[in-house]
Enzyme design. Structure first.
Site, short mmCIF file in Angstrom:
data_model
loop_
_atom_site.label_atom_id
_atom_site.label_comp_id
_atom_site.label_asym_id
_atom_site.label_seq_id
_atom_site.Cartn_x
_atom_site.Cartn_y
_atom_site.Cartn_z
N TYR A 21 0.80 -1.00 -0.04
CA TYR A 21 0.28 0.15 -0.17
C TYR A 21 0.98 1.12 -0.06
O TYR A 21 0.88 2.59 0.12
CB TYR A 21 -0.73 -0.20 0.87
CG TYR A 21 -0.14 -0.59 2.41
CD1 TYR A 21 0.52 0.76 3.17
CD2 TYR A 21 0.34 -1.18 2.80
CE1 TYR A 21 0.88 0.65 4.36
CE2 TYR A 21 0.70 -1.61 4.11
CZ TYR A 21 1.36 -0.55 4.48
OH TYR A 21 2.50 -0.52 5.46
N HIS A 195 10.79 -1.45 8.25
CA HIS A 195 10.83 -1.85 6.87
C HIS A 195 9.66 -0.88 6.45
O HIS A 195 8.21 -1.18 6.53
CB HIS A 195 10.78 -3.40 7.08
CG HIS A 195 10.98 -4.05 5.68
ND1 HIS A 195 9.77 -4.58 4.60
CD2 HIS A 195 11.52 -4.35 4.79
CE1 HIS A 195 9.81 -4.78 3.98
NE2 HIS A 195 11.16 -4.72 3.65
N LEU A 197 7.16 -2.68 5.28
CA LEU A 197 5.66 -2.60 5.00
C LEU A 197 5.52 -3.63 6.44
O LEU A 197 4.04 -4.18 6.73
CB LEU A 197 6.02 -4.62 4.19
CG LEU A 197 5.51 -4.62 2.23
CD1 LEU A 197 5.74 -5.95 1.93
CD2 LEU A 197 4.59 -3.87 2.19
N LYS A 198 5.75 -2.34 6.77
CA LYS A 198 5.65 -2.93 8.76
C LYS A 198 4.73 -1.47 8.55
O LYS A 198 4.16 -0.54 8.37
CB LYS A 198 7.44 -2.36 9.37
CG LYS A 198 8.02 -3.94 9.26
CD LYS A 198 7.59 -4.65 10.28
CE LYS A 198 8.00 -5.54 10.16
NZ LYS A 198 9.26 -6.35 8.90
N ASN A 199 4.13 -1.65 10.40
CA ASN A 199 3.39 -0.43 10.33
C ASN A 199 3.66 0.81 10.12
O ASN A 199 3.26 2.12 9.95
CB ASN A 199 2.24 -1.00 11.22
CG ASN A 199 1.73 -2.24 11.52
OD1 ASN A 199 1.55 -3.40 10.60
ND2 ASN A 199 0.71 -2.57 12.45
#
Length: 382
Positions: A21, A195, A197-199
């Protein structure tokens, strides 16, 4: 060997409902560029003021006295081990059901990973830990899998009774809580990843370590930066693992402007899916507990006929993932440790039955309904 990520990014971009996203999350990139411009003008690229700012913000988020920015979540675990003096000849107890980085950090620090199985919530089975302790054991690394805290009271009691350190792998668990206490404040050290794609994510790699121990904080600040106490004095030959100032700008921007919404929306979306899927007998969610604040870095559950459902979802434009199909004790890199199939049966079952769906803040209610509808349709047809 070619870099496999570009092809993966291309494949993932083709799904209508996607785990990735980043375009949406950073659609306001021009505002971040304005903040990055100050770094460029000031030339403070290495351990600059933005790193100081993020360290203060994360320490506050994690309810610790200190936070130390480093190059990645993997480095956070590695440097935590080195700061505690853990290395060759030592053993570290952890879970076999984790990302490669947890084990890679232990091994590259020179220590031996000693695995435990998991419980049905995908976290380490605390009942197995004591039997793994011997004279070589120096630490326990519980992994808050998918953003759900481990049983930290039990783990800390075991550690206290056996004079062991506790390093939280909280890379999935920013703003997660156990009995109203923040992940990252529950052990001697807490490790987080930034990273993409971490929250809480940045435009590359980054990580941070939390602690309330002043001596450990000072040691970590030293060894992340070559062992320098000033420009001309090195008191310990060490590592280069500094959180980049530009990445810190991005983390700071998200903490101030988006993190609360990210956490709230992930929790809301996950609970919606829980409700929509609860009538399917082939779907098995972990039980939710009020004493835990799960932040759903991953929305993971077990299903029957996993591979068939996985394929069906992807054929219908949904970026289903498997996190992960092979537990750590069965990875090729782990052969030297002598584990075999059957050693950790719950983790092996999970590897064969789990599936993950996207629940990030850009997933709409309609998309959640679509995922539910497709899963219902799949199981009604077999």
């Amino acid at each position: 060997m070619k870099n496999f990520y570009p092809q993966q990014y291309q494949t993932d971009s083709e799904f209508n409902i996607n785990h990735n996203y980043l375009k949406e999350q950073f659609s306001d990139y021009k505002e971040i560029f304005n903040e990055i411009e100050k770094v460029v003008r000031d030339g403070d690229f290495t351990l600059g003021q933005s790193v100081n700012d993020v360290e203060e913000l994360i320490a506050k988020e994690a309810s610790t006295k200190y936070a130390i920015g480093v190059g990645s979540g993997t480095d956070a675990i590695f440097l935590s081990l080195k700061a505690l003096g853990i290395g060759p000849g030592d053993e570290v107890i952890t879970t076999t059901y984790t990302f490669y980085a947890t084990i890679g950090a232990i091994v590259t620090a020179g220590a031996r990973p000693v695995f435990c199985d998991i419980k049905d919530d995908f976290n380490i089975n605390t009942e197995e830990i004591v039997s793994k302790i011997n004279s070589k054991t120096k630490a326990i690394i519980p992994v808050h899998w998918a953003g759900r805290s481990c049983e930290m009271e039990k783990i800390n009691k075991i550690a206290f009774d056996n004079n062991l350190y506790v390093i939280e792998d909280a890379c999935h668990a920013i703003q997660g809580e156990y009995k109203s206490k923040r992940c990252g404040s529950l052990g001697d050290l807490g490790c987080f990843s930034f990273h993409p794609l971490k929250n809480l994510n940045v435009w590359g790699d980054g990580g941070i370590i939390t602690t309330s121990n002043e001596d450990l904080a000072n040691k970590l600040k030293l060894i992340r930066n070559h062992g320098l106490i000033n420009r001309n004095t090195c008191v310990e030959f060490a590592y280069n693992s500094r959180l980049d100032s530009i990445q810190a700008v991005i983390a700071r921007y998200l903490i101030k402007n988006k993190l609360q919404n990210i956490t709230h929306t992930r929790i809301t979306n996950a609970h919606l899916l829980d409700q929509m899927l609860k009538d399917i007998p082939q779907v098995n969610h972990p039980k939710r507990f009020s004493e835990l604040k799960e932040v759903f870095h991953l929305y993971v559950f077990k299903v029957e006929n996993r591979d068939g459902l996985y394929q069906y979802l992807r054929e219908n434009g949904i970026d289903a993932k498997i996190h992960y199909p092979v537990p750590m004790h069965l990875q090729p890199a782990a052969k030297t440790f002598g584990y075999k199939i059957g050693d950790f049966p719950i983790a092996e079952i999970a590897a064969n039955q789990t599936i993950s769906l996207p629940v990030h803040e850009f997933i709409s209610f309609e998309q959640i309904e679509k995922m539910s509808t497709i899963i219902h349709k799949y199981y009604s047809s077999i």
